[in-house]
Scaffold this motif. Sequence first.
Motif, short mmCIF file in Angstrom:
data_model
loop_
_atom_site.label_atom_id
_atom_site.label_comp_id
_atom_site.label_asym_id
_atom_site.label_seq_id
_atom_site.Cartn_x
_atom_site.Cartn_y
_atom_site.Cartn_z
N GLY A 101 0.97 -1.32 -0.06
CA GLY A 101 0.15 0.05 -0.10
C GLY A 101 0.67 1.32 -0.08
N ASP A 102 1.99 1.24 0.52
CA ASP A 102 2.83 2.53 0.56
C ASP A 102 3.89 2.32 -0.58
OD1 ASP A 102 1.87 3.50 2.67
OD2 ASP A 102 2.67 2.08 3.97
N GLY A 103 4.00 1.18 -1.51
CA GLY A 103 4.85 0.84 -2.16
C GLY A 103 5.01 1.48 -3.74
N CYS A 104 5.62 0.73 -4.66
CA CYS A 104 5.72 1.12 -5.98
C CYS A 104 4.16 1.11 -6.62
CB CYS A 104 6.63 0.39 -6.79
SG CYS A 104 6.77 0.83 -8.35
N PRO A 105 3.71 2.02 -7.30
CA PRO A 105 2.40 1.88 -7.99
C PRO A 105 2.41 1.12 -9.13
CG PRO A 105 3.34 4.05 -8.33
CD PRO A 105 4.31 3.38 -7.42
N THR A 151 12.56 -6.96 -14.26
CA THR A 151 13.12 -7.92 -13.34
C THR A 151 12.84 -7.46 -11.85
OG1 THR A 151 15.24 -8.68 -14.58
CG2 THR A 151 15.36 -9.15 -12.11
N MET A 152 12.95 -6.32 -11.50
CA MET A 152 12.39 -5.79 -10.34
C MET A 152 11.12 -6.12 -9.87
SD MET A 152 14.94 -2.42 -9.79
CE MET A 152 13.95 -1.82 -8.76
N VAL A 153 10.23 -5.62 -10.87
CA VAL A 153 8.62 -5.76 -10.61
C VAL A 153 8.54 -7.29 -10.60
CG1 VAL A 153 6.44 -5.32 -11.59
CG2 VAL A 153 8.23 -3.54 -11.52
#
Length: 194
Positions: A101-105, A151-153
């Motif tokens: 919820g506070d992370g990457c959109p 890769t990150m997502v």
Amino acid sequence: MGRVSQAQAQENRQRVVATASRMFREKGTAVSVADLMKAAGLTHGGFYKQFASKEDLVDEAVAHAFDDPAAHSAAALEEHEAARRTLIEHYLSVWHRDHAGDGCPVSGFAADLGREPGQAARARHVYNNGVRNLAARLATGDDDGMAQFCTMVGALVLARATRGNPLSEELLQAARTALTESGTGQSEPQQCTD
């Protein structure tokens, strides 16, 4: 009960958008209007005074998420390689895995926007620009950063899906290592032994 001032109405609207942005990333856009308004501390009926539809709120929530500096690492103040590594470490952290919820959109809205091909053009436009901008923060030399960001997502989404199993942290660590070991996110191809 008396009418709400314009200033209070605007503050309420911003609270709903911020709450929706967080809740949609955490739980998906299927969150009910009633649950959303309750989380924002407002009445269900107040929603329709602020928004024409839930789709309009989704558009605003996506835009808010990309505008929210808390949704991204502030590593851009450092030299590029150190900033890139800081972004990778933050993105692929247990904290980020556990605080959608506070992370990457990008990771937070990916599944819902993928399921809703008819989602309003504004949300898709903001999302697409957000993907390109975040990938650009990983760019090195001739690499535009897109594969690194994928890769990150992907690692984050898989880590969230396997939370509670040691595999979750293994996925985060494998992606961090792959992206930081060579400095470019490009590693030598490995032969498959299966």
